[in-house]
Design an enzyme around this catalytic site. Structure first.
Site, PDB file in Angstrom:
ATOM      1  N   LEU A   1      39.417  10.237 -19.360  1.00  0.00           N
ATOM      2  CA  LEU A   1      39.285  11.689 -19.427  1.00  0.00           C
ATOM      3  C   LEU A   1      38.470  12.217 -18.243  1.00  0.00           C
ATOM      4  CD1 LEU A   1      40.017  10.918 -22.417  1.00  0.00           C
ATOM      5  CD2 LEU A   1      38.463  12.690 -23.149  1.00  0.00           C
ATOM      6  N   GLU A  16      36.385  13.239 -14.957  1.00  0.00           N
ATOM      7  CA  GLU A  16      36.683  13.349 -13.520  1.00  0.00           C
ATOM      8  C   GLU A  16      35.410  13.784 -12.794  1.00  0.00           C
ATOM      9  OE1 GLU A  16      40.053  15.900 -12.921  1.00  0.00           O
ATOM     10  OE2 GLU A  16      41.335  14.606 -14.160  1.00  0.00           O
ATOM     11  N   PRO A  17      35.414  13.713 -11.461  1.00  0.00           N
ATOM     12  CA  PRO A  17      34.195  14.096 -10.738  1.00  0.00           C
ATOM     13  C   PRO A  17      33.711  15.505 -11.118  1.00  0.00           C
ATOM     14  CG  PRO A  17      35.748  13.047  -9.238  1.00  0.00           C
ATOM     15  CD  PRO A  17      36.454  13.175 -10.547  1.00  0.00           C
ATOM     16  N   ARG A  43       2.279 -11.820 -33.133  1.00  0.00           N
ATOM     17  CA  ARG A  43       1.346 -11.597 -32.024  1.00  0.00           C
ATOM     18  C   ARG A  43      -0.041 -11.268 -32.590  1.00  0.00           C
ATOM     19  NH1 ARG A  43       0.241 -12.628 -26.721  1.00  0.00           N
ATOM     20  NH2 ARG A  43      -0.858 -10.896 -25.739  1.00  0.00           N
ATOM     21  N   GLY A  52       4.251  -4.946 -25.858  1.00  0.00           N
ATOM     22  CA  GLY A  52       3.250  -4.878 -24.793  1.00  0.00           C
ATOM     23  C   GLY A  52       3.903  -5.110 -23.441  1.00  0.00           C
ATOM     24  N   GLY A  53       3.161  -5.740 -22.524  1.00  0.00           N
ATOM     25  CA  GLY A  53       3.667  -5.967 -21.160  1.00  0.00           C
ATOM     26  C   GLY A  53       4.970  -6.758 -21.172  1.00  0.00           C
ATOM     27  N   GLU A 105      30.610   9.825 -24.777  1.00  0.00           N
ATOM     28  CA  GLU A 105      31.274  10.367 -25.980  1.00  0.00           C
ATOM     29  C   GLU A 105      30.696  11.747 -26.338  1.00  0.00           C
ATOM     30  OE1 GLU A 105      33.322   7.538 -26.877  1.00  0.00           O
ATOM     31  OE2 GLU A 105      34.594   9.080 -27.754  1.00  0.00           O
ATOM     32  N   GLU A 128      23.462  17.413 -25.740  1.00  0.00           N
ATOM     33  CA  GLU A 128      23.555  18.875 -25.635  1.00  0.00           C
ATOM     34  C   GLU A 128      24.918  19.347 -26.166  1.00  0.00           C
ATOM     35  OE1 GLU A 128      22.564  16.844 -23.176  1.00  0.00           O
ATOM     36  OE2 GLU A 128      20.436  17.346 -23.167  1.00  0.00           O
TER      37      GLU A 128
HETATM   38  C1  LIG Z   1      28.657   4.019 -18.872  1.00  0.00           C
HETATM   39  C2  LIG Z   1      29.590   5.167 -19.061  1.00  0.00           C
HETATM   40  C3  LIG Z   1      30.812   4.961 -19.676  1.00  0.00           C
HETATM   41  C4  LIG Z   1      31.717   6.020 -19.823  1.00  0.00           C
HETATM   42  N1  LIG Z   1      32.960   5.771 -20.352  1.00  0.00           N
HETATM   43  C5  LIG Z   1      33.906   6.755 -20.282  1.00  0.00           C
HETATM   44  C6  LIG Z   1      35.273   6.467 -20.605  1.00  0.00           C
HETATM   45  O1  LIG Z   1      35.645   5.348 -20.987  1.00  0.00           O
HETATM   46  N2  LIG Z   1      36.184   7.465 -20.491  1.00  0.00           N
HETATM   47  C7  LIG Z   1      35.837   8.715 -20.064  1.00  0.00           C
HETATM   48  O2  LIG Z   1      36.721   9.566 -19.979  1.00  0.00           O
HETATM   49  N3  LIG Z   1      34.553   9.020 -19.744  1.00  0.00           N
HETATM   50  C8  LIG Z   1      33.584   8.068 -19.832  1.00  0.00           C
HETATM   51  N4  LIG Z   1      32.276   8.355 -19.464  1.00  0.00           N
HETATM   52  C9  LIG Z   1      31.929   9.704 -19.039  1.00  0.00           C
HETATM   53  C10 LIG Z   1      31.030  10.444 -20.017  1.00  0.00           C
HETATM   54  O3  LIG Z   1      31.748  10.776 -21.185  1.00  0.00           O
HETATM   55  C11 LIG Z   1      30.458  11.683 -19.296  1.00  0.00           C
HETATM   56  O4  LIG Z   1      29.552  11.184 -18.318  1.00  0.00           O
HETATM   57  C12 LIG Z   1      29.767  12.634 -20.235  1.00  0.00           C
HETATM   58  O5  LIG Z   1      30.723  13.270 -21.076  1.00  0.00           O
HETATM   59  C13 LIG Z   1      28.979  13.725 -19.499  1.00  0.00           C
HETATM   60  O6  LIG Z   1      29.741  14.320 -18.491  1.00  0.00           O
HETATM   61  P1  LIG Z   1      29.140  14.436 -17.001  1.00  0.00           P
HETATM   62  O7  LIG Z   1      28.610  13.110 -16.623  1.00  0.00           O
HETATM   63  O8  LIG Z   1      30.188  15.042 -16.138  1.00  0.00           O
HETATM   64  O9  LIG Z   1      27.912  15.410 -17.155  1.00  0.00           O
HETATM   65  P2  LIG Z   1      27.962  17.022 -17.023  1.00  0.00           P
HETATM   66  O10 LIG Z   1      29.059  17.557 -17.865  1.00  0.00           O
HETATM   67  O11 LIG Z   1      27.946  17.397 -15.600  1.00  0.00           O
HETATM   68  O12 LIG Z   1      26.578  17.406 -17.683  1.00  0.00           O
HETATM   69  C14 LIG Z   1      25.341  17.235 -16.998  1.00  0.00           C
HETATM   70  C15 LIG Z   1      24.199  17.664 -17.933  1.00  0.00           C
HETATM   71  O13 LIG Z   1      24.345  19.056 -18.267  1.00  0.00           O
HETATM   72  C16 LIG Z   1      24.433  19.198 -19.677  1.00  0.00           C
HETATM   73  N5  LIG Z   1      25.395  20.271 -19.990  1.00  0.00           N
HETATM   74  C17 LIG Z   1      26.638  20.438 -19.485  1.00  0.00           C
HETATM   75  N6  LIG Z   1      27.199  21.550 -19.986  1.00  0.00           N
HETATM   76  C18 LIG Z   1      26.291  22.099 -20.837  1.00  0.00           C
HETATM   77  C19 LIG Z   1      26.269  23.272 -21.658  1.00  0.00           C
HETATM   78  N7  LIG Z   1      27.316  24.087 -21.728  1.00  0.00           N
HETATM   79  N8  LIG Z   1      25.176  23.495 -22.413  1.00  0.00           N
HETATM   80  C20 LIG Z   1      24.115  22.663 -22.364  1.00  0.00           C
HETATM   81  N9  LIG Z   1      24.057  21.548 -21.590  1.00  0.00           N
HETATM   82  C21 LIG Z   1      25.140  21.282 -20.831  1.00  0.00           C
HETATM   83  C22 LIG Z   1      24.912  17.851 -20.198  1.00  0.00           C
HETATM   84  O14 LIG Z   1      24.576  17.672 -21.561  1.00  0.00           O
HETATM   85  C23 LIG Z   1      24.198  16.907 -19.254  1.00  0.00           C
HETATM   86  O15 LIG Z   1      22.876  16.726 -19.697  1.00  0.00           O
HETATM   87  C24 LIG Z   1      31.356   7.322 -19.364  1.00  0.00           C
HETATM   88  C25 LIG Z   1      30.106   7.525 -18.755  1.00  0.00           C
HETATM   89  C26 LIG Z   1      29.254   6.470 -18.570  1.00  0.00           C
HETATM   90  C27 LIG Z   1      27.941   6.716 -17.847  1.00  0.00           C
END
Ligand SMILES: Cc1cc2nc3c(=O)[nH]c(=O)nc-3n(C[C@H](O)[C@H](O)[C@H](O)COP(=O)(O)OP(=O)(O)OC[C@H]3O[C@@H](n4cnc5c(N)ncnc54)[C@H](O)[C@@H]3O)c2cc1C
Length: 395
Positions: free
Chosen positions: A131, A133-134, A270, A342-343, A366, A370
């Protein structure tokens, strides 16, 4: 003050004792002994993956006629908790297969189920769930990957990041744009021309979970790569995400139980100033709070699972609450365990150190904490606006 020597989850709930027992035995024999090694030399645990399939731990809630276990969401919760008690990356695989297999069972054609679901549940093919994307994580409406209609099928272009199993999967379930406002789900074999695995991440924790990127450069897909109806992608994904959140609640609870078990044992052995550190309330009280938090989280998650099993409208909100509470609890409880050690708790090789790192992602993937709060808050505001009949409505 006496401390419990182990944290017991079996006294709570009415989940199947047989499934919990099966998982506990598998974890004690095959997972716990290798968890530290898997963390140190991050490898995809292929042998454990095959063992899980042999034990029918893939597709827990998928109907038996499709090769699943035909069990309840409540059982799925307990399986995730039990696996994660051994090692969270092992539970991650169970959770990933559950999501993808529920999509295939729910919306796939017979041919798609034969091609993807059957080998997935038998551990002959590995999946990814793509799902993010950058520019689209929390807000999936920002998805830029496109699938355009062409003669005889579709042409897919785009980039996915942070995808579990991207470095090792055989196929991916990909959410892509098929119209200005439409998102659709595609089944993409990752050996197709134009698909590349762009990188493999080095992560803070859950290191045996292989996470990386996927790129699609004008990938030609056949007609039947589309899962279900065009334009229904967000609805399909949202439908399985509630179960996904329940799964991460279970995974988080497993980390908490492992942290509490290790910290309690340490508090008993401990000795400082002539007595076990657990005899000091300064050490025992945080453990008492964590133990209380663990049980509260388990009850909340079991309640969410029962609502999901009943098809109740408030299940989505309940799963968001369970995930929020259990994941934030896992981070706190693992931190408590580090403090009790501890340490030594800060040093590589100490179980508390690994659990602390493994717990941290649970409030992010998932859906972040937030986003869970947004889901819960919206259901409260919506239900107030609509009156008591919709009280506690779905997210
Ligand atoms: C180890 C790992 C495994 C993953 N596996 C998968 C996978 O298998 N498939 C997949 O599709 N994705 C996967 N992900 C992606 C993951 O689901 C996303 O990183 C996550 O949903 C958050 O999106 P983002 O990183 O773009 O953060 P952003 O959406 O950019 O959010 C950045 C911060 O802003 C906060 N924020 C954003 N919008 C709001 C709002 N409206 N109100 C309040 N706070 C907000 C967020 O809570 C977060 O703290 C994975 C990520 C990691 C690190």
């Amino acid at each position: 003050m006496p401390l419990p020597s182990t944290v017991d989850c079996s006294a709570v709930g009415d989940g199947s004792a047989a499934i919990r027992e099966l998982v506990a035995t598998f974890v004690a024999r095959e997972v716990t002994p290798v968890a530290a090694a898997l963390d140190a030399e991050p490898e995809f645990p292929a042998d454990l993956y095959r063992s899980m399939a042999a034990l029918n731990l893939f597709g827990i809630t998928v109907p038996e006629r499709y090769g699943g276990a035909g069990a309840r969401a409540l059982d799925y919760l307990h399986v995730m908790e039990g696996l994660s008690f051994g090692y969270a990356s092992v539970a991650d695989q169970c959770g990933l297969v559950e999501l993808v297999s529920c999509l295939l069972a729910g919306y796939g054609t017979d041919a798609q189920r034969d091609r993807y679901l059957t080998p997935l549940l038998a551990a002959r093919r590995l999946c990814a769930y793509a799902l993010t994307e950058p520019q689209a994580g929390s807000d999936l409406r920002g998805i830029a990957s496109r699938a355009d209609r062409v003669d005889g099928g579709w042409r897919l272009s785009g980039e996915k990041v942070f995808i579990h199993n991207a470095p090792v999967a055989d196929f991916a379930v990909v959410l892509a744009r098929t119209g200005e406002r439409d998102l659709s789900v595609f089944l993409v074999d990752l050996d197709r021309p134009g698909v590349s695995r762009t990188y493999k991440e080095r992560k803070m924790g859950q290191r045996a979970s292989q996470v990386g990127g996927l790129r699609f450069d004008a990938v030609a897909l056949p007609d039947d790569a589309l899962l279900g109806e065009a334009g229904a992608g967000l609805r399909y994904m949202t439908g399985v995400l509630a179960k996904g959140r329940l799964g991460i609640a279970g995974l988080s609870l497993g980390i908490s139980r492992a942290a509490l078990t290790a910290a309690t044992a340490q508090a008993e052995v401990r000795v400082t100033f002539g007595r076990p550190i657990g005899a000091n309330q300064a050490v025992a009280f945080p453990l008492a709070d964590a133990y209380t938090g663990y049980r509260a989280g388990l009850l909340l998650a079991e309640d969410a699972a029962r609502l999901l099993d009943a098809g109740a409208p408030q299940a989505g909100t309940a799963c968001a609450m369970a995930k929020l509470f259990a994941s934030e609890g896992a981070v706190r409880h693992a931190s408590t365990a580090v403090q009790v050690f501890g340490g030594a708790g800060y040093i590589e090789g100490c179980v508390a150190e690994r659990l602390y790192r493994d717990a941290r992602i649970t409030t992010l993937y998932e859906g972040t904490s937030e986003i869970q709060r947004l889901i819960i808050a919206r259901s409260i505001v919506d239900s107030r606006r609509a009156g008591p009949a919709r009280s506690g409505g779905a997210a």
